[in-house]
Scaffold this active site. Structure first.
Site, mmCIF file in Angstrom:
data_model
loop_
_atom_site.group_PDB
_atom_site.id
_atom_site.type_symbol
_atom_site.label_atom_id
_atom_site.label_comp_id
_atom_site.label_asym_id
_atom_site.label_seq_id
_atom_site.Cartn_x
_atom_site.Cartn_y
_atom_site.Cartn_z
ATOM 1 N N MET A 103 17.282 -17.989 -0.466
ATOM 2 C CA MET A 103 17.653 -18.844 -1.591
ATOM 3 C C MET A 103 17.765 -18.007 -2.856
ATOM 4 O O MET A 103 16.796 -17.352 -3.255
ATOM 5 C CB MET A 103 16.598 -19.936 -1.799
ATOM 6 N N GLY B 37 13.589 -18.530 -6.796
ATOM 7 C CA GLY B 37 14.171 -17.578 -5.849
ATOM 8 C C GLY B 37 13.241 -17.209 -4.716
ATOM 9 O O GLY B 37 12.094 -16.866 -4.944
ATOM 10 N N SER B 38 13.711 -17.242 -3.455
ATOM 11 C CA SER B 38 12.791 -17.049 -2.346
ATOM 12 C C SER B 38 13.517 -17.129 -1.009
ATOM 13 O O SER B 38 14.730 -16.986 -0.939
ATOM 14 C CB SER B 38 11.695 -18.113 -2.411
ATOM 15 N N ARG B 39 12.747 -17.412 0.058
ATOM 16 C CA ARG B 39 13.308 -17.459 1.401
ATOM 17 C C ARG B 39 12.491 -18.426 2.254
ATOM 18 O O ARG B 39 11.302 -18.633 2.018
ATOM 19 C CB ARG B 39 13.253 -16.042 1.975
#
EC number: 4.1.1.65
Length: 244
Positions: A114, A202-204
Protein backbone atom coordinates in the site's frame (compact mmCIF):
# COMPACT_ATOMS: atom_id res chain seq x y z
CA UNK A 1 -22.44 3.32 7.92
CA UNK A 2 -25.43 1.43 6.56
CA UNK A 3 -24.88 -1.65 4.42
CA UNK A 4 -25.52 -1.30 0.70
CA UNK A 5 -26.67 -4.37 -1.21
CA UNK A 6 -25.61 -4.44 -4.84
CA UNK A 7 -27.04 -6.60 -7.59
CA UNK A 8 -26.47 -7.23 -11.29
CA UNK A 9 -30.16 -7.81 -11.88
CA UNK A 10 -31.73 -5.63 -14.62
CA UNK A 11 -32.95 -2.32 -13.31
CA UNK A 12 -30.71 -2.29 -10.23
CA UNK A 13 -28.52 0.73 -9.66
CA UNK A 14 -26.57 2.71 -7.11
CA UNK A 15 -25.59 6.35 -6.79
CA UNK A 16 -21.99 7.48 -6.37
CA UNK A 17 -21.19 9.14 -3.06
CA UNK A 18 -18.17 10.83 -1.50
CA UNK A 19 -16.17 8.45 0.72
CA UNK A 20 -16.49 9.16 4.41
CA UNK A 21 -13.46 9.90 6.62
CA UNK A 22 -12.67 7.20 9.15
CA UNK A 23 -13.04 8.45 12.77
CA UNK A 24 -9.35 7.67 13.43
CA UNK A 25 -8.38 10.25 10.80
CA UNK A 26 -10.67 13.07 11.85
CA UNK A 27 -8.33 14.36 14.56
CA UNK A 28 -5.44 14.52 12.07
CA UNK A 29 -7.67 16.30 9.56
CA UNK A 30 -8.74 18.79 12.24
CA UNK A 31 -5.14 19.50 13.27
CA UNK A 32 -4.03 19.98 9.66
CA UNK A 33 -7.01 22.25 9.01
CA UNK A 34 -6.27 24.41 12.07
CA UNK A 35 -2.60 24.78 11.11
CA UNK A 36 -3.65 25.71 7.57
CA UNK A 37 -6.05 28.37 8.88
CA UNK A 38 -3.39 29.79 11.20
CA UNK A 39 -0.92 30.16 8.31
CA UNK A 40 -3.53 32.02 6.25
CA UNK A 41 -4.48 34.31 9.16
CA UNK A 42 -0.80 35.13 9.69
CA UNK A 43 -0.43 36.00 6.03
CA UNK A 44 1.97 33.15 5.30
CA UNK A 45 0.38 32.30 1.98
CA UNK A 46 3.01 29.89 0.67
CA UNK A 47 2.89 27.82 3.86
CA UNK A 48 -0.89 28.11 3.79
CA UNK A 49 -1.08 26.61 0.31
CA UNK A 50 1.35 23.85 1.29
CA UNK A 51 -0.67 22.99 4.38
CA UNK A 52 -3.88 23.05 2.36
CA UNK A 53 -2.33 20.35 0.17
CA UNK A 54 -1.35 18.39 3.28
CA UNK A 55 -4.88 18.74 4.68
CA UNK A 56 -6.43 17.42 1.47
CA UNK A 57 -3.97 14.52 1.44
CA UNK A 58 -4.78 13.63 5.07
CA UNK A 59 -8.46 13.57 4.19
CA UNK A 60 -7.77 11.32 1.21
CA UNK A 61 -5.52 9.02 3.23
CA UNK A 62 -8.19 8.30 5.84
CA UNK A 63 -11.02 7.93 3.33
CA UNK A 64 -13.25 4.94 4.00
CA UNK A 65 -15.19 4.12 0.83
CA UNK A 66 -18.07 1.67 0.65
CA UNK A 67 -17.02 -1.63 -0.91
CA UNK A 68 -19.30 -4.27 -2.46
CA UNK A 69 -17.99 -7.68 -1.33
CA UNK A 70 -18.71 -10.75 -3.48
CA UNK A 71 -20.86 -13.25 -1.58
CA UNK A 72 -19.40 -16.71 -2.24
CA UNK A 73 -18.05 -19.24 0.25
CA UNK A 74 -15.12 -20.30 -1.93
CA UNK A 75 -13.73 -16.80 -2.48
CA UNK A 76 -10.84 -15.16 -0.61
CA UNK A 77 -11.03 -11.38 -0.90
CA UNK A 78 -8.19 -8.84 -0.84
CA UNK A 79 -7.68 -7.38 2.65
CA UNK A 80 -6.00 -4.23 1.33
CA UNK A 81 -5.91 -1.73 -1.51
CA UNK A 82 -2.59 -1.81 -3.30
CA UNK A 83 -0.21 -3.60 -5.63
CA UNK A 84 0.50 -7.35 -5.68
CA UNK A 85 4.28 -7.43 -5.18
CA UNK A 86 4.88 -11.07 -4.28
CA UNK A 87 3.27 -14.49 -4.62
CA UNK A 88 5.48 -17.13 -3.00
CA UNK A 89 5.35 -20.38 -1.04
CA UNK A 90 6.74 -19.77 2.45
CA UNK A 91 6.44 -21.21 5.98
CA UNK A 92 3.75 -19.51 8.08
CA UNK A 93 5.05 -16.87 10.51
CA UNK A 94 6.26 -18.55 13.74
CA UNK A 95 3.95 -16.38 15.85
CA UNK A 96 0.87 -17.93 14.20
CA UNK A 97 2.24 -21.36 13.23
CA UNK A 98 1.52 -24.64 15.01
CA UNK A 99 -1.68 -26.58 15.72
CA UNK A 100 -3.51 -23.61 17.25
CA UNK A 101 -2.66 -21.39 14.27
CA UNK A 102 -1.90 -22.02 10.62
CA UNK A 103 0.05 -25.25 11.11
CA UNK A 104 3.63 -25.78 10.00
CA UNK A 105 3.33 -26.70 6.31
CA UNK A 106 4.38 -24.11 3.69
CA UNK A 107 1.61 -21.78 2.54
CA UNK A 108 1.13 -19.49 -0.43
CA UNK A 109 1.76 -15.89 0.61
CA UNK A 110 0.28 -13.03 -1.39
CA UNK A 111 1.80 -9.64 -0.52
CA UNK A 112 -0.07 -6.39 -1.18
CA UNK A 113 1.92 -3.15 -0.94
CA UNK A 114 0.00 0.00 0.00
CA UNK A 115 1.43 3.36 -1.01
CA UNK A 116 0.61 6.53 0.91
CA UNK A 117 -2.05 7.26 -1.72
CA UNK A 118 -4.01 4.03 -1.20
CA UNK A 119 -6.95 3.49 1.16
CA UNK A 120 -5.47 2.15 4.41
CA UNK A 121 -8.54 0.56 5.96
CA UNK A 122 -7.94 -3.21 5.96
CA UNK A 123 -10.68 -5.84 5.73
CA UNK A 124 -10.94 -9.54 6.49
CA UNK A 125 -10.55 -11.79 3.42
CA UNK A 126 -13.03 -14.44 4.65
CA UNK A 127 -15.88 -14.84 7.12
CA UNK A 128 -15.22 -16.73 10.34
CA UNK A 129 -13.99 -16.56 13.92
CA UNK A 130 -10.85 -14.61 14.81
CA UNK A 131 -8.77 -17.32 16.50
CA UNK A 132 -5.49 -15.42 16.89
CA UNK A 133 -4.55 -11.75 17.07
CA UNK A 134 -0.83 -11.24 17.71
CA UNK A 135 0.99 -7.90 17.79
CA UNK A 136 4.77 -7.93 17.24
CA UNK A 137 6.84 -4.76 17.79
CA UNK A 138 9.66 -4.31 15.33
CA UNK A 139 11.58 -2.14 12.90
CA UNK A 140 10.34 0.16 10.13
CA UNK A 141 12.32 -0.93 7.05
CA UNK A 142 10.84 -0.57 3.58
CA UNK A 143 7.63 -2.65 3.59
CA UNK A 144 8.29 -3.66 -0.02
CA UNK A 145 11.33 -5.71 1.07
CA UNK A 146 10.90 -9.41 1.79
CA UNK A 147 12.54 -9.13 5.23
CA UNK A 148 9.79 -6.75 6.37
CA UNK A 149 7.61 -9.81 7.06
CA UNK A 150 10.04 -10.86 9.79
CA UNK A 151 11.59 -7.61 11.05
CA UNK A 152 8.95 -4.88 10.95
CA UNK A 153 6.22 -3.99 13.40
CA UNK A 154 3.28 -6.21 12.48
CA UNK A 155 -0.13 -7.51 13.51
CA UNK A 156 -1.11 -11.11 12.73
CA UNK A 157 -4.69 -12.33 12.27
CA UNK A 158 -5.88 -15.95 11.98
CA UNK A 159 -9.50 -16.43 10.89
CA UNK A 160 -11.18 -19.84 11.04
CA UNK A 161 -14.03 -20.41 8.62
CA UNK A 162 -17.14 -22.40 9.50
CA UNK A 163 -15.66 -25.42 7.68
CA UNK A 164 -12.50 -25.30 9.83
CA UNK A 165 -10.22 -23.86 7.13
CA UNK A 166 -7.88 -21.23 8.58
CA UNK A 167 -6.51 -18.22 6.72
CA UNK A 168 -3.94 -15.79 8.07
CA UNK A 169 -3.11 -12.23 7.17
CA UNK A 170 -0.60 -9.76 8.55
CA UNK A 171 -0.53 -5.97 8.68
CA UNK A 172 3.08 -4.81 8.31
CA UNK A 173 4.31 -1.30 9.10
CA UNK A 174 6.70 0.38 6.65
CA UNK A 175 9.10 3.31 6.41
CA UNK A 176 6.35 5.84 7.02
CA UNK A 177 3.72 3.70 8.74
CA UNK A 178 4.28 3.87 12.49
CA UNK A 179 1.00 2.71 13.95
CA UNK A 180 -1.08 -0.41 13.43
CA UNK A 181 -4.59 -0.26 14.84
CA UNK A 182 -6.90 -3.31 15.00
CA UNK A 183 -10.66 -2.74 15.22
CA UNK A 184 -11.48 -6.29 16.38
CA UNK A 185 -10.54 -8.63 19.23
CA UNK A 186 -9.90 -12.34 19.77
CA UNK A 187 -13.03 -14.42 19.33
CA UNK A 188 -14.81 -11.86 17.16
CA UNK A 189 -17.15 -13.22 14.51
CA UNK A 190 -16.17 -11.58 11.24
CA UNK A 191 -18.01 -11.13 7.96
CA UNK A 192 -16.15 -11.24 4.66
CA UNK A 193 -14.92 -7.75 3.84
CA UNK A 194 -15.48 -6.42 7.37
CA UNK A 195 -13.18 -3.59 8.44
CA UNK A 196 -10.62 -5.05 10.86
CA UNK A 197 -7.83 -2.51 11.13
CA UNK A 198 -5.87 0.48 9.90
CA UNK A 199 -2.20 1.13 9.21
CA UNK A 200 -1.23 4.79 9.27
CA UNK A 201 0.82 6.17 6.38
CA UNK A 202 2.02 3.45 3.99
CA UNK A 203 2.57 -0.27 4.56
CA UNK A 204 1.88 -3.83 3.39
CA UNK A 205 -0.49 -6.74 4.05
CA UNK A 206 0.48 -10.41 3.61
CA UNK A 207 -2.21 -13.07 3.13
CA UNK A 208 -1.42 -16.73 3.91
CA UNK A 209 -3.52 -19.08 1.81
CA UNK A 210 -4.26 -22.67 2.90
CA UNK A 211 -3.43 -25.80 0.92
CA UNK A 212 -5.74 -26.43 -2.01
CA UNK A 213 -6.16 -22.73 -2.74
CA UNK A 214 -5.84 -21.34 -6.26
CA UNK A 215 -4.56 -17.75 -6.62
CA UNK A 216 -6.60 -15.51 -8.90
CA UNK A 217 -4.29 -12.50 -9.04
CA UNK A 218 -1.01 -11.73 -10.80
CA UNK A 219 2.15 -9.86 -9.86
CA UNK A 220 1.70 -6.18 -10.60
CA UNK A 221 -2.09 -6.34 -10.36
CA UNK A 222 -3.91 -3.76 -8.23
CA UNK A 223 -6.45 -4.82 -5.63
CA UNK A 224 -9.34 -3.22 -3.78
CA UNK A 225 -9.92 -4.27 -0.18
CA UNK A 226 -13.21 -6.05 0.27
CA UNK A 227 -13.82 -6.44 -3.48
CA UNK A 228 -10.97 -8.07 -5.43
CA UNK A 229 -11.01 -11.87 -5.42
CA UNK A 230 -7.39 -12.92 -4.81
CA UNK A 231 -7.95 -16.69 -4.54
CA UNK A 232 -10.50 -19.49 -4.50
CA UNK A 233 -10.57 -22.39 -2.07
CA UNK A 234 -10.30 -25.59 -4.07
CA UNK A 235 -8.29 -26.63 -7.11
CA UNK A 236 -8.94 -24.70 -10.30
CA UNK A 237 -7.04 -23.45 -13.30
CA UNK A 238 -4.49 -20.73 -12.54
CA UNK A 239 -4.44 -17.57 -14.62
CA UNK A 240 -1.90 -15.75 -16.76
CA UNK A 241 -1.84 -12.13 -17.81
CA UNK A 242 -0.08 -9.57 -19.96
CA UNK A 243 1.07 -6.15 -18.74
CA UNK A 244 0.04 -3.57 -21.33
Amino acid sequence: MSNIISSNRPGSGIKWQWPSIHPEGRKFLLIAGIVTLCFWLLGWEILGWLMLGVTLWVGAFFRDPVRVTPASDDMIIAPADGLITQIAEVPPPPEIAGPDGLGDAPMLRVSIFMSVFDVHINRTPVAGTLRKLVYIPGKFVNADLDKASEENERQHFVVERADGVRIGFTQIAGLVARRIMPFVSMGSELATGQRVGLIRFGSRVDVYLPAGTTPKVLLGQRTLAGETVIARIGQAATIDGIGQ
